[in-house]
Motif scaffolding. Structure first.
Motif, mmCIF file in Angstrom:
data_model
loop_
_atom_site.group_PDB
_atom_site.id
_atom_site.type_symbol
_atom_site.label_atom_id
_atom_site.label_comp_id
_atom_site.label_asym_id
_atom_site.label_seq_id
_atom_site.Cartn_x
_atom_site.Cartn_y
_atom_site.Cartn_z
ATOM 1 N N THR A 124 25.015 -4.270 -19.315
ATOM 2 C CA THR A 124 25.323 -5.209 -18.238
ATOM 3 C C THR A 124 24.518 -4.820 -16.998
ATOM 4 O O THR A 124 24.732 -3.768 -16.404
ATOM 5 C CB THR A 124 26.837 -5.183 -17.919
ATOM 6 N N VAL A 140 25.030 -9.481 -19.817
ATOM 7 C CA VAL A 140 26.423 -9.059 -19.798
ATOM 8 C C VAL A 140 26.760 -8.663 -21.236
ATOM 9 O O VAL A 140 26.509 -9.448 -22.163
ATOM 10 C CB VAL A 140 27.352 -10.184 -19.315
ATOM 11 N N MET A 153 21.489 -17.859 -8.994
ATOM 12 C CA MET A 153 22.144 -16.873 -8.127
ATOM 13 C C MET A 153 21.774 -16.982 -6.658
ATOM 14 O O MET A 153 22.574 -16.637 -5.785
ATOM 15 C CB MET A 153 21.834 -15.467 -8.627
ATOM 16 N N ASN A 218 28.424 -9.276 -3.658
ATOM 17 C CA ASN A 218 29.133 -10.342 -4.377
ATOM 18 C C ASN A 218 28.851 -10.268 -5.877
ATOM 19 O O ASN A 218 29.745 -10.484 -6.698
ATOM 20 C CB ASN A 218 28.740 -11.706 -3.814
ATOM 21 N N TRP A 219 27.624 -9.940 -6.237
ATOM 22 C CA TRP A 219 27.313 -9.829 -7.668
ATOM 23 C C TRP A 219 27.937 -8.581 -8.286
ATOM 24 O O TRP A 219 28.338 -8.594 -9.440
ATOM 25 C CB TRP A 219 25.793 -9.884 -7.875
ATOM 26 N N CYS A 221 30.827 -7.266 -7.316
ATOM 27 C CA CYS A 221 32.255 -7.581 -7.479
ATOM 28 C C CYS A 221 32.480 -8.573 -8.632
ATOM 29 O O CYS A 221 33.506 -8.534 -9.295
ATOM 30 C CB CYS A 221 32.825 -8.159 -6.192
ATOM 31 N N THR A 222 31.520 -9.445 -8.868
ATOM 32 C CA THR A 222 31.697 -10.464 -9.895
ATOM 33 C C THR A 222 31.398 -9.932 -11.288
ATOM 34 O O THR A 222 32.079 -10.279 -12.254
ATOM 35 C CB THR A 222 30.798 -11.672 -9.583
ATOM 36 N N LEU A 223 30.381 -9.079 -11.414
ATOM 37 C CA LEU A 223 29.872 -8.708 -12.740
ATOM 38 C C LEU A 223 30.001 -7.226 -13.066
ATOM 39 O O LEU A 223 29.861 -6.854 -14.233
ATOM 40 C CB LEU A 223 28.389 -9.087 -12.842
ATOM 41 N N SER A 224 30.153 -6.384 -12.075
ATOM 42 C CA SER A 224 30.183 -4.940 -12.299
ATOM 43 C C SER A 224 28.958 -4.458 -13.080
ATOM 44 O O SER A 224 29.072 -3.772 -14.099
ATOM 45 C CB SER A 224 31.478 -4.568 -13.046
ATOM 46 N N PRO A 225 27.754 -4.783 -12.606
ATOM 47 C CA PRO A 225 26.545 -4.364 -13.339
ATOM 48 C C PRO A 225 26.364 -2.850 -13.317
ATOM 49 O O PRO A 225 26.761 -2.178 -12.351
ATOM 50 C CB PRO A 225 25.402 -5.045 -12.575
#
Lengths: 288, 288
Positions: A124, A140, A153, A218-219, A221-225
């Protein structure tokens, strides 16, 4: 391993390549004009280098990347003249008689970095590019990001302090979305000078880092890369990396741990190498 | 199909269930107190209903949902007293001698909706809940969203017009992140009255819809979900659905087409049913 083709189609140029990876790439750039003229030049590049069994395309968008869709491989609603609803994958497939894989430019670049670059071994991660526009792709759980269509994005909304920065934003759709505040044309319009010509100590860079950090938070928090690969023309200004990292940590405020934020390892070849990787992926006997 | 157990662990109660799906659920709610007391009550629920071969847990967080990690199944850095670094999955596994599956409460709910509810047949969708906090989970390409850890969607930053809304935000980490502006405690703090007691024509609902729409637009641009399931206590106010849909369309401004935004089909049982689905997924002979 057989050589395959890759096309990174951008708004101003199409980069074509033949090879199996970073070590043996034959590469050329063709100006992007009308679809007819452009496809003819692309076809000529590959005809001179036959046999080519399969070609991957990483394209500017919006596109239809869904292999199950009747308009798979089309550039869909682009404002770019002549390219709206153009069957890009079909044109290449039929003219050259090859198998075609197709995705967004940024998903292709993400796949390139996954196979040979800064995202090796990760499941991810994000690949972000900040230049004429702001785009993002990634994986992901080990799969390229797809959904209803594909991520856009750059168009997320972030806080915009109009006292600190009265610039209204440059996005024709949303004005002050992230792209409208932080892409290269926004920098030019705000300061009356292209980013390249602004000195390192100019206030532009603090502000740019702040906006990029807000998007990245924001990315996260949204995706946890697990990692964020951040590139594109604007990031040629290397001092942005430490600035962005510091602001991301500050904004997260210890609630979430920030992942590494690194430049693309493949530099400006990430996209075309990703297109090569897309083509290699068509051959089920080759590992992805 | 053998009956399995599900636990939806929340900050105030743990919902325990035994069954194979929505049609045969035996269900009970236990107050969440200290880990010791809570685990004892959970164990008693399942002991009375043996045999139970496997149990799924969807937990409040932050958690470690990575099966490869030495702290898999732990609640990690929660501010909730006594629960920090608590081995939740281990406590259930060892006390009851069962196999345990473990994920966030919102990923569990997403899985429940995928298996029996509003996300059936979809590969990429989001499940959002707006209540005491704001949380999100979902799938990308048919797999539950995981990364470095797991999404913390409520903490994204959105535009906050302090002239229109001088409320500073209620998040102890970030003040005016989305959760800090739009969760139930933020509504209470801003208006001096709980959302439940505010009339339908109160200005609170336009503002709430605006904030939720800004968050949703950011998730649409980031993930391109095929559908968004939006639930939680605050969404008991049904007029929020048309308001949010209208504002999402307005903010996207035609650049991206909005996906459907719908309530959870499983209502407040999505979480515990998802925990059941997690447990069913442990048995490789059962289809996910």
């Amino acid at each position: 391993m057989a050589r395959v083709g890759g096309i990174e189609a951008g708004g101003t140029k199409c980069v074509c390549a033949l090879g199996t990876g970073p070590g043996d790439l034959e590469i050329d750039a063709i100006p992007t004009s009308t679809p007819d003229v452009t496809i003819r030049s692309i076809v000529a590049f590959f005809k001179q280098r036959e046999p080519v069994r399969s070609i991957g395309i990483g394209s500017f968008g919006p596109v239809d990347p869904d292999p199950q869709s009747p308009t798979f491989g089309y550039i869909t609603s682009t404002p770019k003249k002549g390219w709206t609803n153009f069957d890009f994958a079909g044109a290449i497939r039929e003219t050259l008689g090859v198998q075609v894989a197709f995705d967004t430019d940024v998903n292709a670049a993400a796949l390139g970095e996954f196979r040979w670059g800064a995202a090796q071994g990760l499941g991810t991660f994000l690949y972000l590019t900040v230049g004429t526009g702001i785009g993002g792709g990634g994986m992901v759980n080990g799969r390229l990001m797809h959904g209803k269509t594909h991520p856009e994005m750059g168009h997320i909304r972030i806080p915009h302090d109009r006292v600190q920065d009265p610039f209204a934003g440059s996005c024709p759709y949303h004005r002050d979305c992230l792209e409208g505040l932080a892409c290269a044309p926004a920098i030019l319009a705000r300061w009356g000078q292209a980013g390249e010509s602004l000195p390192d100590n100019h206030a532009a860079w603090e502000l740019e880092a702040q906006y990029l950090a807000l998007g990245i938070v924001n990315w996260i928090c949204t995706l946890s890369p697990q990692r964020i690969i951040l590139g594109g023309g604007v990031l040629q200004r290397e001092k942005l990396y430490p600035l962005v990292r510091a602001k991301v940590a500050e904004l997260l405020a210890g609630y979430v741990e920030a992942p590494e934020i690194v430049p693309p390892m493949l530099g400006d070849r990430a996209g075309v190498l990703g297109a090569i990787a897309l083509a290699l992926g068509l051959d089920k006997s080759e590992p992805l």
